[in-house]
Design an enzyme around this catalytic site. Structure first.
Site, PDB file in Angstrom:
ATOM      1  N   THR A 312     -63.596  19.372 -18.178  1.00  0.00           N
ATOM      2  CA  THR A 312     -63.816  18.136 -17.402  1.00  0.00           C
ATOM      3  C   THR A 312     -65.145  17.451 -17.696  1.00  0.00           C
ATOM      4  OG1 THR A 312     -64.753  19.409 -15.551  1.00  0.00           O
ATOM      5  CG2 THR A 312     -62.378  18.962 -15.487  1.00  0.00           C
ATOM      6  N   THR A 353     -69.499   8.459 -12.250  1.00  0.00           N
ATOM      7  CA  THR A 353     -69.878   9.860 -12.113  1.00  0.00           C
ATOM      8  C   THR A 353     -71.213  10.077 -12.821  1.00  0.00           C
ATOM      9  OG1 THR A 353     -68.514  10.405 -14.035  1.00  0.00           O
ATOM     10  CG2 THR A 353     -67.537  10.718 -11.867  1.00  0.00           C
ATOM     11  N   GLU A 360     -73.187   8.232 -21.815  1.00  0.00           N
ATOM     12  CA  GLU A 360     -72.751   7.019 -22.505  1.00  0.00           C
ATOM     13  C   GLU A 360     -73.906   6.030 -22.638  1.00  0.00           C
ATOM     14  OE1 GLU A 360     -69.042   3.811 -22.494  1.00  0.00           O
ATOM     15  OE2 GLU A 360     -69.548   4.865 -20.637  1.00  0.00           O
ATOM     16  N   LYS A 377     -64.585  -1.247 -14.484  1.00  0.00           N
ATOM     17  CA  LYS A 377     -64.377  -0.320 -13.363  1.00  0.00           C
ATOM     18  C   LYS A 377     -65.127  -0.764 -12.111  1.00  0.00           C
ATOM     19  CE  LYS A 377     -63.282   3.687 -16.249  1.00  0.00           C
ATOM     20  NZ  LYS A 377     -63.391   3.002 -17.555  1.00  0.00           N
ATOM     21  N   HIS A 382     -61.438   2.762 -11.275  1.00  0.00           N
ATOM     22  CA  HIS A 382     -61.040   3.559 -12.437  1.00  0.00           C
ATOM     23  C   HIS A 382     -59.517   3.687 -12.438  1.00  0.00           C
ATOM     24  CE1 HIS A 382     -60.769   6.300 -15.592  1.00  0.00           C
ATOM     25  NE2 HIS A 382     -61.553   7.282 -15.179  1.00  0.00           N
ATOM     26  N   PHE A 440     -60.834  13.804 -19.530  1.00  0.00           N
ATOM     27  CA  PHE A 440     -60.872  15.256 -19.417  1.00  0.00           C
ATOM     28  C   PHE A 440     -60.358  15.869 -20.725  1.00  0.00           C
ATOM     29  CE2 PHE A 440     -60.398  15.629 -14.490  1.00  0.00           C
ATOM     30  CZ  PHE A 440     -61.698  15.179 -14.347  1.00  0.00           C
TER      31      PHE A 440
END
Length: 454
Positions: A312, A353, A360, A377, A382, A440
Protein backbone atom coordinates in the site's frame (compact mmCIF):
# COMPACT_ATOMS: atom_id res chain seq x y z
CA UNK A 1 4.15 6.05 -35.85
CA UNK A 2 0.57 7.26 -36.32
CA UNK A 3 -0.67 9.76 -33.72
CA UNK A 4 -3.33 8.65 -31.24
CA UNK A 5 -5.96 11.40 -31.21
CA UNK A 6 -8.72 12.25 -28.75
CA UNK A 7 -11.86 12.75 -30.85
CA UNK A 8 -14.63 12.42 -28.26
CA UNK A 9 -15.17 13.17 -24.57
CA UNK A 10 -17.77 12.10 -22.03
CA UNK A 11 -18.20 12.58 -18.30
CA UNK A 12 -20.54 12.00 -15.40
CA UNK A 13 -19.09 13.45 -12.22
CA UNK A 14 -19.89 15.13 -8.90
CA UNK A 15 -20.01 18.32 -10.98
CA UNK A 16 -22.99 17.02 -12.95
CA UNK A 17 -23.74 15.26 -16.22
CA UNK A 18 -21.58 15.98 -19.23
CA UNK A 19 -18.19 17.37 -20.09
CA UNK A 20 -19.48 20.94 -20.21
CA UNK A 21 -20.55 20.66 -16.58
CA UNK A 22 -17.11 19.31 -15.74
CA UNK A 23 -15.32 22.20 -17.47
CA UNK A 24 -17.57 24.77 -15.80
CA UNK A 25 -16.92 23.11 -12.45
CA UNK A 26 -13.18 23.28 -13.01
CA UNK A 27 -13.51 27.04 -13.35
CA UNK A 28 -15.90 27.44 -10.40
CA UNK A 29 -13.41 25.59 -8.11
CA UNK A 30 -16.02 25.22 -5.36
CA UNK A 31 -16.98 21.72 -4.21
CA UNK A 32 -17.42 19.75 -1.01
CA UNK A 33 -18.10 16.12 -0.11
CA UNK A 34 -21.44 14.94 1.23
CA UNK A 35 -22.52 12.32 3.72
CA UNK A 36 -23.40 9.18 1.78
CA UNK A 37 -27.15 8.41 1.88
CA UNK A 38 -26.55 4.87 3.11
CA UNK A 39 -28.12 3.88 6.46
CA UNK A 40 -25.63 0.99 6.69
CA UNK A 41 -22.54 3.21 6.39
CA UNK A 42 -21.52 2.71 10.02
CA UNK A 43 -18.10 4.34 9.92
CA UNK A 44 -16.34 7.39 11.32
CA UNK A 45 -16.29 9.47 8.13
CA UNK A 46 -19.02 8.42 5.65
CA UNK A 47 -18.10 11.26 3.25
CA UNK A 48 -17.86 11.23 -0.53
CA UNK A 49 -18.06 13.47 -3.58
CA UNK A 50 -21.26 12.09 -5.12
CA UNK A 51 -22.85 12.40 -8.54
CA UNK A 52 -25.89 14.67 -8.03
CA UNK A 53 -29.03 12.59 -7.64
CA UNK A 54 -30.73 14.42 -10.52
CA UNK A 55 -27.90 13.30 -12.83
CA UNK A 56 -27.75 9.63 -11.84
CA UNK A 57 -28.84 7.61 -14.91
CA UNK A 58 -32.28 6.02 -14.69
CA UNK A 59 -30.90 2.84 -16.21
CA UNK A 60 -30.62 0.53 -17.93
CA UNK A 61 -31.19 -1.78 -14.98
CA UNK A 62 -30.28 -4.80 -17.09
CA UNK A 63 -28.39 -5.66 -20.25
CA UNK A 64 -28.88 -8.99 -21.96
CA UNK A 65 -30.70 -10.22 -18.87
CA UNK A 66 -27.93 -9.37 -16.41
CA UNK A 67 -28.49 -6.68 -13.76
CA UNK A 68 -26.26 -3.59 -13.97
CA UNK A 69 -24.91 -1.69 -11.00
CA UNK A 70 -24.23 1.99 -10.55
CA UNK A 71 -20.68 1.74 -11.94
CA UNK A 72 -21.79 0.20 -15.24
CA UNK A 73 -24.56 2.75 -15.64
CA UNK A 74 -22.06 5.56 -15.04
CA UNK A 75 -19.68 4.07 -17.62
CA UNK A 76 -22.44 3.72 -20.18
CA UNK A 77 -23.63 7.31 -19.70
CA UNK A 78 -20.13 8.74 -20.19
CA UNK A 79 -19.40 6.44 -23.13
CA UNK A 80 -22.61 7.43 -24.89
CA UNK A 81 -21.70 11.08 -24.62
CA UNK A 82 -18.13 10.46 -25.83
CA UNK A 83 -19.15 8.32 -28.81
CA UNK A 84 -21.81 10.80 -29.87
CA UNK A 85 -19.37 13.67 -29.42
CA UNK A 86 -16.90 11.87 -31.69
CA UNK A 87 -19.54 11.59 -34.40
CA UNK A 88 -19.51 7.80 -34.29
CA UNK A 89 -23.14 7.23 -33.30
CA UNK A 90 -26.45 8.80 -34.16
CA UNK A 91 -28.25 10.77 -31.42
CA UNK A 92 -30.21 8.41 -29.16
CA UNK A 93 -33.91 8.68 -28.62
CA UNK A 94 -34.86 11.11 -25.82
CA UNK A 95 -36.19 9.80 -22.55
CA UNK A 96 -39.92 10.65 -22.66
CA UNK A 97 -40.30 10.15 -18.92
CA UNK A 98 -38.26 13.14 -17.85
CA UNK A 99 -38.74 16.79 -18.71
CA UNK A 100 -35.58 18.67 -17.89
CA UNK A 101 -36.53 21.90 -19.64
CA UNK A 102 -33.04 22.48 -21.02
CA UNK A 103 -34.03 24.40 -24.11
CA UNK A 104 -33.72 23.82 -27.82
CA UNK A 105 -30.18 22.45 -27.69
CA UNK A 106 -31.33 19.23 -26.01
CA UNK A 107 -33.91 18.66 -28.73
CA UNK A 108 -31.52 18.90 -31.65
CA UNK A 109 -28.32 17.42 -30.26
CA UNK A 110 -26.44 19.63 -32.72
CA UNK A 111 -22.95 21.13 -32.42
CA UNK A 112 -21.70 18.00 -30.70
CA UNK A 113 -18.13 19.02 -31.41
CA UNK A 114 -18.65 22.57 -30.25
CA UNK A 115 -16.71 24.95 -28.08
CA UNK A 116 -17.36 23.35 -24.69
CA UNK A 117 -17.59 26.83 -23.18
CA UNK A 118 -14.41 28.20 -24.81
CA UNK A 119 -12.31 30.66 -22.80
CA UNK A 120 -14.29 30.71 -19.54
CA UNK A 121 -16.21 27.47 -19.54
CA UNK A 122 -19.49 29.39 -19.71
CA UNK A 123 -22.23 29.34 -22.36
CA UNK A 124 -21.98 25.59 -22.79
CA UNK A 125 -24.02 24.85 -25.86
CA UNK A 126 -23.83 21.05 -25.93
CA UNK A 127 -26.91 19.94 -24.03
CA UNK A 128 -27.76 17.38 -26.70
CA UNK A 129 -24.52 15.51 -26.17
CA UNK A 130 -24.71 15.86 -22.40
CA UNK A 131 -28.25 14.54 -22.12
CA UNK A 132 -27.48 11.71 -24.54
CA UNK A 133 -25.05 10.32 -21.99
CA UNK A 134 -27.37 10.73 -19.03
CA UNK A 135 -30.53 9.42 -20.64
CA UNK A 136 -29.42 5.79 -20.83
CA UNK A 137 -32.79 4.93 -19.33
CA UNK A 138 -34.42 1.53 -19.19
CA UNK A 139 -36.31 2.12 -22.44
CA UNK A 140 -33.53 3.84 -24.41
CA UNK A 141 -32.49 1.93 -27.55
CA UNK A 142 -28.89 0.88 -28.05
CA UNK A 143 -27.33 3.50 -30.30
CA UNK A 144 -24.83 1.26 -32.06
CA UNK A 145 -22.01 2.58 -34.21
CA UNK A 146 -22.89 4.84 -37.12
CA UNK A 147 -22.12 3.00 -40.38
CA UNK A 148 -21.81 6.36 -42.13
CA UNK A 149 -18.60 6.98 -40.17
CA UNK A 150 -16.86 4.20 -42.11
CA UNK A 151 -16.33 2.10 -38.99
CA UNK A 152 -15.49 -1.58 -39.02
CA UNK A 153 -16.93 -2.81 -35.68
CA UNK A 154 -14.20 -5.47 -35.58
CA UNK A 155 -11.67 -2.65 -35.25
CA UNK A 156 -13.47 -0.80 -32.47
CA UNK A 157 -12.21 -1.76 -29.01
CA UNK A 158 -13.14 -0.93 -25.43
CA UNK A 159 -10.64 -0.46 -22.57
CA UNK A 160 -12.36 0.67 -19.39
CA UNK A 161 -11.38 0.40 -15.76
CA UNK A 162 -12.91 0.25 -12.32
CA UNK A 163 -11.60 -0.41 -8.84
CA UNK A 164 -14.88 -1.73 -7.42
CA UNK A 165 -17.06 -2.22 -10.51
CA UNK A 166 -20.67 -3.10 -9.74
CA UNK A 167 -19.93 -4.04 -6.13
CA UNK A 168 -23.08 -2.18 -5.09
CA UNK A 169 -25.13 -5.06 -6.48
CA UNK A 170 -23.23 -7.57 -4.37
CA UNK A 171 -23.41 -5.37 -1.29
CA UNK A 172 -27.16 -5.27 -1.83
CA UNK A 173 -27.35 -9.05 -2.01
CA UNK A 174 -25.26 -9.38 1.15
CA UNK A 175 -27.63 -7.11 3.10
CA UNK A 176 -30.92 -8.36 1.69
CA UNK A 177 -31.41 -5.42 -0.67
CA UNK A 178 -31.04 -7.25 -3.95
CA UNK A 179 -32.07 -5.67 -7.28
CA UNK A 180 -35.33 -6.71 -8.87
CA UNK A 181 -33.58 -9.31 -11.00
CA UNK A 182 -32.80 -12.55 -9.24
CA UNK A 183 -29.85 -13.24 -11.53
CA UNK A 184 -26.25 -13.10 -10.37
CA UNK A 185 -23.97 -10.61 -12.16
CA UNK A 186 -20.19 -10.25 -12.33
CA UNK A 187 -18.56 -7.44 -10.38
CA UNK A 188 -16.52 -6.03 -13.27
CA UNK A 189 -18.67 -5.88 -16.42
CA UNK A 190 -18.08 -2.22 -17.36
CA UNK A 191 -16.14 -2.86 -20.58
CA UNK A 192 -18.44 -5.61 -21.82
CA UNK A 193 -21.51 -3.49 -21.05
CA UNK A 194 -20.20 -0.60 -23.13
CA UNK A 195 -18.91 -2.89 -25.86
CA UNK A 196 -22.25 -4.69 -26.04
CA UNK A 197 -24.19 -1.43 -26.19
CA UNK A 198 -22.24 -0.20 -29.21
CA UNK A 199 -21.53 -3.54 -30.88
CA UNK A 200 -17.77 -3.05 -30.55
CA UNK A 201 -16.29 -6.33 -31.76
CA UNK A 202 -12.63 -5.60 -31.07
CA UNK A 203 -10.88 -6.15 -27.74
CA UNK A 204 -13.17 -5.50 -24.77
CA UNK A 205 -11.14 -5.41 -21.55
CA UNK A 206 -11.66 -4.14 -18.01
CA UNK A 207 -8.46 -3.04 -16.25
CA UNK A 208 -8.57 -3.16 -12.45
CA UNK A 209 -5.18 -2.46 -10.88
CA UNK A 210 -6.60 -0.10 -8.26
CA UNK A 211 -6.12 3.66 -8.58
CA UNK A 212 -3.83 3.48 -11.62
CA UNK A 213 -6.39 1.46 -13.56
CA UNK A 214 -7.83 4.00 -15.97
CA UNK A 215 -4.38 5.39 -16.73
CA UNK A 216 -3.38 1.87 -17.71
CA UNK A 217 -6.61 1.48 -19.70
CA UNK A 218 -5.80 4.59 -21.74
CA UNK A 219 -2.27 3.33 -22.33
CA UNK A 220 -3.59 -0.07 -23.42
CA UNK A 221 -5.96 1.73 -25.78
CA UNK A 222 -3.08 3.65 -27.35
CA UNK A 223 -1.08 0.44 -27.72
CA UNK A 224 -4.01 -1.24 -29.50
CA UNK A 225 -4.12 1.62 -31.99
CA UNK A 226 -0.36 1.86 -32.52
CA UNK A 227 -0.02 -1.89 -32.98
CA UNK A 228 -2.70 -1.88 -35.69
CA UNK A 229 -5.19 -3.92 -33.63
CA UNK A 230 -7.82 -1.16 -33.53
CA UNK A 231 -8.77 2.06 -35.26
CA UNK A 232 -10.94 3.40 -32.43
CA UNK A 233 -10.92 2.63 -28.71
CA UNK A 234 -13.53 3.73 -26.17
CA UNK A 235 -11.34 4.18 -23.10
CA UNK A 236 -11.57 5.50 -19.55
CA UNK A 237 -12.89 4.50 -16.15
CA UNK A 238 -15.90 4.40 -13.88
CA UNK A 239 -16.29 4.22 -10.12
CA UNK A 240 -19.34 4.30 -7.87
CA UNK A 241 -19.98 4.40 -4.15
CA UNK A 242 -19.05 1.18 -2.41
CA UNK A 243 -19.75 0.68 1.26
CA UNK A 244 -16.93 -1.87 1.46
CA UNK A 245 -14.33 0.43 -0.10
CA UNK A 246 -15.26 3.43 2.04
CA UNK A 247 -15.42 1.29 5.16
CA UNK A 248 -11.98 -0.19 4.48
CA UNK A 249 -10.36 3.22 4.04
CA UNK A 250 -12.03 4.40 7.25
CA UNK A 251 -10.51 1.42 9.05
CA UNK A 252 -7.12 2.34 7.58
CA UNK A 253 -7.51 5.85 9.00
CA UNK A 254 -7.05 7.23 5.49
CA UNK A 255 -10.18 9.40 5.15
CA UNK A 256 -9.97 13.15 5.70
CA UNK A 257 -12.85 14.24 7.96
CA UNK A 258 -13.40 17.47 6.01
CA UNK A 259 -12.49 17.27 2.32
CA UNK A 260 -9.88 16.14 -0.17
CA UNK A 261 -7.00 18.63 0.05
CA UNK A 262 -3.84 17.26 -1.58
CA UNK A 263 -0.55 18.99 -0.69
CA UNK A 264 -2.17 20.87 2.22
CA UNK A 265 -0.45 21.11 5.58
CA UNK A 266 -3.80 20.19 7.19
CA UNK A 267 -4.52 17.13 5.04
CA UNK A 268 -5.50 14.00 6.95
CA UNK A 269 -6.20 11.51 4.19
CA UNK A 270 -8.23 11.30 1.03
CA UNK A 271 -11.96 11.51 0.27
CA UNK A 272 -13.47 9.35 -2.45
CA UNK A 273 -15.47 10.57 -5.44
CA UNK A 274 -17.59 8.77 -7.99
CA UNK A 275 -18.44 9.05 -11.68
CA UNK A 276 -17.08 8.09 -15.08
CA UNK A 277 -14.80 9.71 -17.64
CA UNK A 278 -14.47 8.31 -21.17
CA UNK A 279 -12.28 9.38 -24.08
CA UNK A 280 -12.59 8.18 -27.64
CA UNK A 281 -9.07 7.50 -28.91
CA UNK A 282 -8.56 7.15 -32.62
CA UNK A 283 -5.70 6.74 -35.06
CA UNK A 284 -4.91 9.93 -36.93
CA UNK A 285 -5.24 8.13 -40.26
CA UNK A 286 -8.74 6.88 -39.41
CA UNK A 287 -9.81 10.28 -38.08
CA UNK A 288 -8.62 11.98 -41.28
CA UNK A 289 -10.31 9.42 -43.51
CA UNK A 290 -13.71 9.88 -41.90
CA UNK A 291 -13.36 13.64 -41.41
CA UNK A 292 -13.52 13.72 -37.61
CA UNK A 293 -15.17 17.00 -36.69
CA UNK A 294 -13.15 17.77 -33.54
CA UNK A 295 -9.71 16.73 -32.34
CA UNK A 296 -9.22 17.71 -28.70
CA UNK A 297 -5.61 16.58 -28.42
CA UNK A 298 -3.42 13.51 -28.67
CA UNK A 299 -2.08 10.90 -26.31
CA UNK A 300 1.59 11.43 -27.04
CA UNK A 301 3.44 9.33 -24.46
CA UNK A 302 3.08 6.78 -21.67
CA UNK A 303 5.33 5.29 -19.03
CA UNK A 304 4.67 2.34 -16.71
CA UNK A 305 6.60 1.18 -13.64
CA UNK A 306 6.19 -0.71 -10.39
CA UNK A 307 7.73 0.14 -7.02
CA UNK A 308 8.03 -3.55 -6.05
CA UNK A 309 8.20 -2.23 -2.49
CA UNK A 310 4.99 -2.45 -0.43
CA UNK A 311 1.36 -3.47 -0.82
CA UNK A 312 0.00 0.00 0.00
CA UNK A 313 2.79 2.51 0.71
CA UNK A 314 4.74 4.34 -2.00
CA UNK A 315 8.48 3.73 -2.23
CA UNK A 316 9.97 6.73 -0.36
CA UNK A 317 12.62 7.73 -2.91
CA UNK A 318 10.10 8.00 -5.74
CA UNK A 319 12.55 6.37 -8.16
CA UNK A 320 9.91 4.38 -10.00
CA UNK A 321 7.36 7.18 -10.33
CA UNK A 322 10.17 9.34 -11.71
CA UNK A 323 11.03 6.58 -14.17
CA UNK A 324 7.42 6.48 -15.41
CA UNK A 325 7.28 10.28 -15.80
CA UNK A 326 10.57 10.45 -17.68
CA UNK A 327 9.58 7.63 -20.02
CA UNK A 328 6.25 9.29 -20.85
CA UNK A 329 7.91 12.65 -21.47
CA UNK A 330 10.63 11.02 -23.60
CA UNK A 331 8.11 9.16 -25.73
CA UNK A 332 6.11 12.35 -26.25
CA UNK A 333 9.18 14.47 -27.01
CA UNK A 334 8.13 16.97 -24.35
CA UNK A 335 10.63 19.09 -22.46
CA UNK A 336 10.55 21.44 -19.50
CA UNK A 337 9.79 25.10 -20.15
CA UNK A 338 7.32 27.12 -22.18
CA UNK A 339 6.56 26.92 -25.89
CA UNK A 340 4.92 24.29 -28.10
CA UNK A 341 7.45 21.62 -27.10
CA UNK A 342 7.33 22.37 -23.39
CA UNK A 343 5.43 20.87 -20.48
CA UNK A 344 2.64 23.31 -19.68
CA UNK A 345 1.02 21.67 -16.63
CA UNK A 346 0.79 18.54 -14.49
CA UNK A 347 -2.30 16.68 -13.30
CA UNK A 348 -0.75 15.03 -10.22
CA UNK A 349 -1.87 11.84 -8.52
CA UNK A 350 -1.71 13.58 -5.10
CA UNK A 351 -4.48 12.03 -3.00
CA UNK A 352 -4.19 13.93 0.28
CA UNK A 353 -2.41 11.10 2.06
CA UNK A 354 0.78 12.13 3.83
CA UNK A 355 3.60 10.16 2.19
CA UNK A 356 2.04 9.98 -1.28
CA UNK A 357 1.91 13.75 -1.67
CA UNK A 358 5.41 14.31 -0.32
CA UNK A 359 7.05 11.71 -2.59
CA UNK A 360 5.33 12.97 -5.74
CA UNK A 361 6.12 16.59 -4.85
CA UNK A 362 9.81 15.86 -4.46
CA UNK A 363 10.00 14.14 -7.84
CA UNK A 364 8.08 16.92 -9.58
CA UNK A 365 10.26 19.52 -7.88
CA UNK A 366 13.32 17.92 -9.43
CA UNK A 367 11.78 17.07 -12.79
CA UNK A 368 9.60 20.11 -13.56
CA UNK A 369 10.05 22.68 -10.77
CA UNK A 370 8.33 25.59 -12.51
CA UNK A 371 5.43 23.68 -14.04
CA UNK A 372 2.00 24.47 -12.51
CA UNK A 373 -0.17 21.70 -11.09
CA UNK A 374 -3.93 21.28 -11.31
CA UNK A 375 -5.43 18.97 -8.67
CA UNK A 376 -8.49 17.13 -9.99
CA UNK A 377 -8.86 15.31 -6.67
CA UNK A 378 -9.23 18.58 -4.76
CA UNK A 379 -12.18 19.23 -7.08
CA UNK A 380 -14.03 15.89 -7.19
CA UNK A 381 -12.23 13.67 -4.71
CA UNK A 382 -10.30 10.48 -5.38
CA UNK A 383 -12.29 8.54 -7.96
CA UNK A 384 -10.22 5.38 -7.56
CA UNK A 385 -10.12 3.32 -10.73
CA UNK A 386 -11.47 6.31 -12.70
CA UNK A 387 -8.95 8.85 -11.33
CA UNK A 388 -6.51 8.59 -14.24
CA UNK A 389 -9.33 8.99 -16.76
CA UNK A 390 -10.70 12.09 -15.01
CA UNK A 391 -7.19 13.58 -14.98
CA UNK A 392 -6.82 12.75 -18.67
CA UNK A 393 -10.19 14.35 -19.40
CA UNK A 394 -9.14 17.49 -17.51
CA UNK A 395 -5.78 17.59 -19.30
CA UNK A 396 -7.45 17.27 -22.71
CA UNK A 397 -9.86 20.11 -21.92
CA UNK A 398 -7.00 22.34 -20.77
CA UNK A 399 -5.10 21.65 -24.00
CA UNK A 400 -8.21 22.23 -26.10
CA UNK A 401 -9.09 25.54 -24.44
CA UNK A 402 -5.46 26.58 -23.83
CA UNK A 403 -6.48 27.66 -20.33
CA UNK A 404 -5.54 26.25 -16.93
CA UNK A 405 -8.44 26.75 -14.48
CA UNK A 406 -7.92 27.75 -10.84
CA UNK A 407 -7.26 25.10 -8.23
CA UNK A 408 -9.72 24.48 -5.44
CA UNK A 409 -8.24 26.22 -2.37
CA UNK A 410 -6.51 23.69 -0.10
CA UNK A 411 -5.57 25.98 2.80
CA UNK A 412 -2.01 26.30 4.03
CA UNK A 413 0.35 24.37 1.72
CA UNK A 414 2.66 21.77 3.20
CA UNK A 415 6.25 23.10 3.10
CA UNK A 416 7.34 19.56 2.22
CA UNK A 417 5.14 19.76 -0.89
CA UNK A 418 6.74 22.71 -2.66
CA UNK A 419 4.67 22.51 -5.84
CA UNK A 420 2.94 25.41 -7.65
CA UNK A 421 -0.87 25.23 -7.34
CA UNK A 422 -2.21 28.39 -9.05
CA UNK A 423 -5.26 29.93 -7.38
CA UNK A 424 -6.34 31.76 -10.54
CA UNK A 425 -6.90 30.69 -14.11
CA UNK A 426 -4.28 31.48 -16.71
CA UNK A 427 -3.17 30.73 -20.26
CA UNK A 428 -1.40 27.46 -20.95
CA UNK A 429 2.31 28.07 -21.50
CA UNK A 430 3.38 24.75 -23.02
CA UNK A 431 2.03 22.30 -25.56
CA UNK A 432 1.95 19.23 -23.30
CA UNK A 433 0.30 18.09 -20.08
CA UNK A 434 1.51 15.31 -17.76
CA UNK A 435 -0.97 13.01 -16.01
CA UNK A 436 0.09 10.80 -13.07
CA UNK A 437 -1.82 7.87 -11.52
CA UNK A 438 -0.46 5.56 -8.83
CA UNK A 439 -1.95 2.60 -7.00
CA UNK A 440 -1.65 0.02 -4.28
CA UNK A 441 0.83 -2.66 -5.23
CA UNK A 442 3.22 0.03 -6.45
CA UNK A 443 1.54 0.36 -9.84
CA UNK A 444 2.52 3.64 -11.51
CA UNK A 445 1.61 5.22 -14.80
CA UNK A 446 2.28 8.59 -16.38
CA UNK A 447 0.64 9.82 -19.56
CA UNK A 448 1.55 12.84 -21.66
CA UNK A 449 -1.16 14.55 -23.70
CA UNK A 450 -0.30 17.04 -26.42
CA UNK A 451 -2.11 19.72 -28.34
CA UNK A 452 -3.86 18.72 -31.52
CA UNK A 453 -1.82 19.37 -34.65
CA UNK A 454 -2.75 22.57 -36.41
Amino acid sequence: MDDVLVTGLGALSPLGAGTDAFWRGMHAADTAPLRVPDPLAHMAHPLMYLVPEADVPDGPEEQDGLPLGRGSRFALAAAREAVLDAGLAGPPAPDPGRDRGRGAAQDTGQDAGGDRGRDTGQDAGRDGVRDAGRDAGPDAPRAGLDPRAGLDPRRVAVALSSGMGDTDLHEGWWTGRAPASGRWAPAFPVASVVGGWFGAQGVNTCVSNACAASGYALSVAADLIRSGEADVVIAGGAEAYSRVALGCFNRLGAIDPERCRPFSAERRGTVFGEGAAVLVLESAAHARARGARTVYGRLAGAGWSCDAYHATAPEPSGAQIERAMREALREAGAGDGSGPGGLGFVMPHGTGTELNDVVESRVLGALAPRTPLYSVKALIGHTGGAAGAFAALAATLVLHHKTLPPNVPIGEPDPECAVPLPSGSGPMTGGYGLVNAYAFGGNNISLVFGEAAA
